[in-house]
Design a protein around this motif. Structure first.
Motif, PDB file in Angstrom:
ATOM      1  N   VAL A   4       2.983  -7.250  -3.359  1.00  0.00           N
ATOM      2  CA  VAL A   4       3.853  -6.506  -4.272  1.00  0.00           C
ATOM      3  C   VAL A   4       3.599  -6.914  -5.722  1.00  0.00           C
ATOM      4  CG1 VAL A   4       6.281  -6.386  -5.006  1.00  0.00           C
ATOM      5  CG2 VAL A   4       5.668  -5.990  -2.607  1.00  0.00           C
ATOM      6  N   TYR A   5       3.265  -8.207  -5.894  1.00  0.00           N
ATOM      7  CA  TYR A   5       3.062  -8.718  -7.242  1.00  0.00           C
ATOM      8  C   TYR A   5       1.659  -8.394  -7.770  1.00  0.00           C
ATOM      9  CZ  TYR A   5       7.349 -11.266  -6.248  1.00  0.00           C
ATOM     10  OH  TYR A   5       8.631 -11.581  -5.933  1.00  0.00           O
ATOM     11  N   GLU A   6       0.842  -7.810  -6.898  1.00  0.00           N
ATOM     12  CA  GLU A   6      -0.546  -7.530  -7.306  1.00  0.00           C
ATOM     13  C   GLU A   6      -0.833  -6.044  -7.451  1.00  0.00           C
ATOM     14  OE1 GLU A   6      -2.269  -9.912  -4.227  1.00  0.00           O
ATOM     15  OE2 GLU A   6      -1.232 -11.581  -5.218  1.00  0.00           O
ATOM     16  N   LEU A   7       0.231  -5.267  -7.560  1.00  0.00           N
ATOM     17  CA  LEU A   7       0.040  -3.818  -7.685  1.00  0.00           C
ATOM     18  C   LEU A   7      -0.275  -3.412  -9.122  1.00  0.00           C
ATOM     19  CD1 LEU A   7       2.949  -2.524  -5.400  1.00  0.00           C
ATOM     20  CD2 LEU A   7       0.500  -2.227  -4.987  1.00  0.00           C
ATOM     21  N   GLY A   8      -0.173  -4.368 -10.018  1.00  0.00           N
ATOM     22  CA  GLY A   8      -0.410  -4.048 -11.424  1.00  0.00           C
ATOM     23  C   GLY A   8       0.799  -3.396 -12.081  1.00  0.00           C
ATOM     24  N   LEU A   9       1.951  -3.501 -11.437  1.00  0.00           N
ATOM     25  CA  LEU A   9       3.178  -2.914 -12.002  1.00  0.00           C
ATOM     26  C   LEU A   9       4.107  -4.032 -12.472  1.00  0.00           C
ATOM     27  CD1 LEU A   9       3.952  -0.244  -9.247  1.00  0.00           C
ATOM     28  CD2 LEU A   9       3.179   0.225 -11.580  1.00  0.00           C
ATOM     29  N   PRO A  10       4.908  -3.764 -13.510  1.00  0.00           N
ATOM     30  CA  PRO A  10       5.886  -4.777 -13.917  1.00  0.00           C
ATOM     31  C   PRO A  10       6.883  -5.038 -12.769  1.00  0.00           C
ATOM     32  CG  PRO A  10       5.737  -2.978 -15.528  1.00  0.00           C
ATOM     33  CD  PRO A  10       4.947  -2.554 -14.340  1.00  0.00           C
ATOM     34  N   VAL A  11       7.181  -6.320 -12.573  1.00  0.00           N
ATOM     35  CA  VAL A  11       8.142  -6.695 -11.531  1.00  0.00           C
ATOM     36  C   VAL A  11       9.265  -7.505 -12.165  1.00  0.00           C
ATOM     37  CG1 VAL A  11       8.505  -7.898  -9.339  1.00  0.00           C
ATOM     38  CG2 VAL A  11       6.305  -6.769  -9.792  1.00  0.00           C
ATOM     39  N   LEU A  12      10.487  -7.088 -11.918  1.00  0.00           N
ATOM     40  CA  LEU A  12      11.643  -7.852 -12.395  1.00  0.00           C
ATOM     41  C   LEU A  12      12.212  -8.599 -11.193  1.00  0.00           C
ATOM     42  CD1 LEU A  12      13.842  -8.425 -14.647  1.00  0.00           C
ATOM     43  CD2 LEU A  12      15.053  -6.439 -13.748  1.00  0.00           C
ATOM     44  N   THR A  13      12.252  -9.918 -11.294  1.00  0.00           N
ATOM     45  CA  THR A  13      12.811 -10.681 -10.174  1.00  0.00           C
ATOM     46  C   THR A  13      14.179 -11.226 -10.556  1.00  0.00           C
ATOM     47  OG1 THR A  13      11.537 -12.556 -10.946  1.00  0.00           O
ATOM     48  CG2 THR A  13      10.658 -11.367  -9.051  1.00  0.00           C
ATOM     49  N   ALA A  22      12.020  -0.418 -20.520  1.00  0.00           N
ATOM     50  CA  ALA A  22      11.166  -0.261 -21.711  1.00  0.00           C
ATOM     51  C   ALA A  22       9.787  -0.888 -21.475  1.00  0.00           C
ATOM     52  CB  ALA A  22      11.845  -0.904 -22.918  1.00  0.00           C
ATOM     53  N   SER A  23       9.778  -2.035 -20.773  1.00  0.00           N
ATOM     54  CA  SER A  23       8.498  -2.731 -20.538  1.00  0.00           C
ATOM     55  C   SER A  23       7.585  -1.942 -19.601  1.00  0.00           C
ATOM     56  CB  SER A  23       8.749  -4.127 -19.964  1.00  0.00           C
ATOM     57  OG  SER A  23       9.023  -4.035 -18.572  1.00  0.00           O
ATOM     58  N   THR A  24       8.157  -1.064 -18.787  1.00  0.00           N
ATOM     59  CA  THR A  24       7.318  -0.266 -17.879  1.00  0.00           C
ATOM     60  C   THR A  24       6.682   0.911 -18.625  1.00  0.00           C
ATOM     61  OG1 THR A  24       9.035   1.303 -17.214  1.00  0.00           O
ATOM     62  CG2 THR A  24       8.877  -0.750 -15.937  1.00  0.00           C
ATOM     63  N   GLY A  25       7.247   1.224 -19.776  1.00  0.00           N
ATOM     64  CA  GLY A  25       6.721   2.321 -20.583  1.00  0.00           C
ATOM     65  C   GLY A  25       6.935   3.691 -19.958  1.00  0.00           C
ATOM     66  N   CYS A  26       7.792   3.766 -18.917  1.00  0.00           N
ATOM     67  CA  CYS A  26       7.930   5.052 -18.228  1.00  0.00           C
ATOM     68  C   CYS A  26       8.880   5.990 -18.981  1.00  0.00           C
ATOM     69  CB  CYS A  26       8.393   4.860 -16.791  1.00  0.00           C
ATOM     70  SG  CYS A  26      10.103   4.391 -16.618  1.00  0.00           S
ATOM     71  N   GLU A  27       8.726   7.261 -18.677  1.00  0.00           N
ATOM     72  CA  GLU A  27       9.543   8.276 -19.313  1.00  0.00           C
ATOM     73  C   GLU A  27      10.939   8.273 -18.682  1.00  0.00           C
ATOM     74  OE1 GLU A  27       9.340  13.033 -20.062  1.00  0.00           O
ATOM     75  OE2 GLU A  27       7.572  12.059 -19.222  1.00  0.00           O
ATOM     76  N   ALA A  78       0.840  -1.204   0.000  1.00  0.00           N
ATOM     77  CA  ALA A  78       0.000   0.000   0.000  1.00  0.00           C
ATOM     78  C   ALA A  78       0.874   1.253   0.000  1.00  0.00           C
ATOM     79  CB  ALA A  78      -0.919  -0.008   1.213  1.00  0.00           C
ATOM     80  N   ALA A  79       1.998   1.177   0.723  1.00  0.00           N
ATOM     81  CA  ALA A  79       2.916   2.319   0.777  1.00  0.00           C
ATOM     82  C   ALA A  79       3.581   2.510  -0.588  1.00  0.00           C
ATOM     83  CB  ALA A  79       3.972   2.103   1.857  1.00  0.00           C
ATOM     84  N   LEU A  80       3.905   1.394  -1.241  1.00  0.00           N
ATOM     85  CA  LEU A  80       4.520   1.488  -2.576  1.00  0.00           C
ATOM     86  C   LEU A  80       3.557   2.153  -3.561  1.00  0.00           C
ATOM     87  CD1 LEU A  80       6.357  -1.942  -2.935  1.00  0.00           C
ATOM     88  CD2 LEU A  80       7.416   0.308  -2.770  1.00  0.00           C
ATOM     89  N   LYS A  81       2.288   1.809  -3.398  1.00  0.00           N
ATOM     90  CA  LYS A  81       1.266   2.367  -4.282  1.00  0.00           C
ATOM     91  C   LYS A  81       1.246   3.899  -4.206  1.00  0.00           C
ATOM     92  CE  LYS A  81      -3.311   1.125  -5.768  1.00  0.00           C
ATOM     93  NZ  LYS A  81      -3.520  -0.078  -6.496  1.00  0.00           N
ATOM     94  N   GLN A  82       1.607   4.419  -3.027  1.00  0.00           N
ATOM     95  CA  GLN A  82       1.599   5.870  -2.815  1.00  0.00           C
ATOM     96  C   GLN A  82       2.823   6.569  -3.418  1.00  0.00           C
ATOM     97  OE1 GLN A  82      -1.041   7.404  -1.378  1.00  0.00           O
ATOM     98  NE2 GLN A  82      -1.898   5.332  -1.356  1.00  0.00           N
ATOM     99  N   VAL A  83       3.859   5.787  -3.755  1.00  0.00           N
ATOM    100  CA  VAL A  83       5.099   6.398  -4.244  1.00  0.00           C
ATOM    101  C   VAL A  83       4.851   7.053  -5.600  1.00  0.00           C
ATOM    102  CG1 VAL A  83       7.472   5.969  -4.997  1.00  0.00           C
ATOM    103  CG2 VAL A  83       6.568   4.773  -2.993  1.00  0.00           C
ATOM    104  N   GLN A  84       5.092   8.337  -5.668  1.00  0.00           N
ATOM    105  CA  GLN A  84       4.834   9.101  -6.898  1.00  0.00           C
ATOM    106  C   GLN A  84       5.670   8.612  -8.067  1.00  0.00           C
ATOM    107  OE1 GLN A  84       4.893  13.222  -7.230  1.00  0.00           O
ATOM    108  NE2 GLN A  84       2.784  13.379  -6.538  1.00  0.00           N
ATOM    109  N   GLY A  85       5.010   8.361  -9.171  1.00  0.00           N
ATOM    110  CA  GLY A  85       5.737   8.035 -10.391  1.00  0.00           C
ATOM    111  C   GLY A  85       6.244   6.608 -10.459  1.00  0.00           C
ATOM    112  N   LEU A  86       5.897   5.780  -9.466  1.00  0.00           N
ATOM    113  CA  LEU A  86       6.428   4.411  -9.453  1.00  0.00           C
ATOM    114  C   LEU A  86       5.962   3.647 -10.692  1.00  0.00           C
ATOM    115  CD1 LEU A  86       8.126   2.363  -7.876  1.00  0.00           C
ATOM    116  CD2 LEU A  86       6.026   1.563  -6.800  1.00  0.00           C
ATOM    117  N   ALA A  87       6.950   3.170 -11.478  1.00  0.00           N
ATOM    118  CA  ALA A  87       6.611   2.549 -12.761  1.00  0.00           C
ATOM    119  C   ALA A  87       6.961   1.072 -12.788  1.00  0.00           C
ATOM    120  CB  ALA A  87       7.346   3.265 -13.881  1.00  0.00           C
ATOM    121  N   GLY A  88       7.792   0.628 -11.856  1.00  0.00           N
ATOM    122  CA  GLY A  88       8.192  -0.770 -11.861  1.00  0.00           C
ATOM    123  C   GLY A  88       8.940  -1.108 -10.588  1.00  0.00           C
TER     124      GLY A  88
END
Ligand code: XMP
Length: 430
Positions: free
Chosen positions: A72-81, A108-113, A40-50
């Protein structure tokens, strides 16, 4: 503008700092978080892309294997393990030496700027500093080292004359250093700079003291006393600037990272001097601090400095410090630095300096017996200062340095080269 960012969850790998640096070098801001950070705290992190989940060699804490929270794996963000060999042998591949292509592909997979660069950092930090400081005043101990110089330049840009810098000359600085601090900050950049000549005060306190730890303690305590006296003379200052950088924070230990050493930048300021801290570099790695200084217009000679210990030349003038031997250290150090620069080695060798021991040897000068001091040359390379190897200096360079020291530094009749790696030797002699 929202800054894109990649979070690294720390499962005890010593590689995390390197990965964070590489992600940043690829243009995306990256920070290391504790392995058990709440999703939940990660979800609040501004701009978090992966998120990068990085296993490691220190992944057993109190007898239990640690892991990230499943959410962590259910935040809908790409995860690199990734995992180091031996960490999770069955399920994950080892972290390769050349991780750049993998990180590049992941970003690239996160699509972030890819918008992390020094100019953006400076713009954002100046805004943050203005917000934190408001109309209040900031005090900064400006040693002239890379970190405090870059903090000064950044604060100056953010709040101008609401910054007051104090430069304490304890007599143990390198040749030309106090002059450069005054020239750059007071004359060129127009900063409020209080210069304190405390040379006699420090050298008197140190007279006759030969124990290295005792010397360090005296220098540290006296520094705080001088700084405190200056602070008390100033009215209405509520904030204190600090040159804390990201490795200081990482090395002070997270839950999983082994504690390397504790860092106290201005440790031990008296309780009744209550300051709120301003630490604008606390998320930057050393090379980023240098880049920041360059972008702010600091001279290369200030930004590209080698690391220099707080007790300065005091730990290179062995045993009880005397003024004549201190000058031998200062002059020989200046010659060594100049010749390294001429040889194109500046910025290539991690640390190089001279040491003057407290014993003499026999020489011959003007056809008469002389009884004078030796100068020891030291040049080392290291990644983290925990271990170090010596730089293999060329003979012509060693001859040149030797000839100059013998000709130009009074009281020296011998030059030696220290071949010892760390361990068993330490980098400094005291
Ligand atoms: P050693 O001698 O421990 O040095 O191998 C490792 C690195 O730390 C620096 N150093 C110091 N830095 N205060 C500091 O701020 C100190 O008392 C001190 N002692 C050593 C040393 O220059 C080297 O880069």
């Amino acid at each position: 503008m929202t800054r894109s960012m990649i979070a690294i969850l720390d499962l005890g790998s010593t590689q995390n700092a390197r990965i964070a640096r590489e992600v940043r070098a690829l243009g995306v801001y990256s920070e290391i978080f504790a392995h058990d950070t709440d999703p939940a705290a990660l979800k609040q992190v501004q701009g978090l892309a992966g998120i990068i989940v990085n296993g490691g060699e220190n992944n057993i804490v109190d007898g239990e294997k640690i892991d990230v929270r499943p959410g962590v794996y259910e935040l809908g963000l790409p995860v690199l393990t990734v995992a180091h060999e031996g960490a999770h042998p069955s399920d994950l591949p080892a972290w390769p030496d050349d991780s750049k292509p993998i990180l590049d592909k992941f970003i690239a997979s996160t699509g972030c700027e890819r918008n992390w660069n020094m100019q953006n950092f400076i713009d954002a930090e100046v805004e943050l500093l203005r917000r934190q400081i408001g109309s209040r005043k900031v005090l900064l101990a400006l040693s002239g080292g890379v970190d405090s110089s870059v903090v000064a330049a950044l604060l100056l840009k953010a709040v101008g004359d609401r910054l007051t810098c104090v430069h304490v000359n304890h007599g143990l600085l390198r040749k030309g250093e106090p002059e450069q601090v005054i020239r750059v900050f007071r004359e060129q950049m127009g900063a409020n700079l209080i210069y304190v000549d405390a040379v006699d005060r420090f050298l008197d306190k140190l007279a006759g003291v030969s124990d290295p730890e005792q010397k360090r303690k005296i220098i540290g305590a006296e520094f705080i006393r001088v700084f405190e006296e200056e602070a008390r003379k100033l009215e209405g200052i509520e904030l204190l600037g600090q040159g804390t950088i990201y490795p200081d924070i990482l090395e002070s230990g997270t839950k999983t990272a082994k504690m390397v050493k504790s860092h106290h930048n201005v440790g031990g300021l008296p309780e009744d001097l209550k300051f709120e801290l301003v630490e604008p570099l606390k998320m930057l790695f050393k090379d980023e601090v240098r880049a920041c200084g360059r972008a702010l217009g600091l001279p290369e000679s200030m930004v590209d400095r080698q690391p220099f210990p707080g007790p300065g030349l005091g730990v290179r003038c062995l045993g009880a410090i005397t003024r004549d031997r201190l000058e031998m250290v200062r002059e020989s150090d200046a010659i060594l630095r100049e010749e390294f620069k001429n040889a194109g080695l500046q910025g290539k060798v991690w640390q190089y300096f001279t040491v003057v021991p407290d014993f003499k040897s026999t020489g011959v000068r003007n056809h008469a017996r002389a009884f004078e001091y030796p100068v020891i040359l030291r040049a080392v390379n290291t990644v983290d200062a925990m271990t170090a190897t010596i730089e293999e200096l060329s003979w012509p360079l060693m001859h040149k340095v030797t000839d100059r020291i013998l000709a130009e530094v009074p009281g020296v009749c011998r030059v030696l080269y220290d071949l010892s790696p760390k361990p068993v030797a330490t980098i400094e002699w005291e």
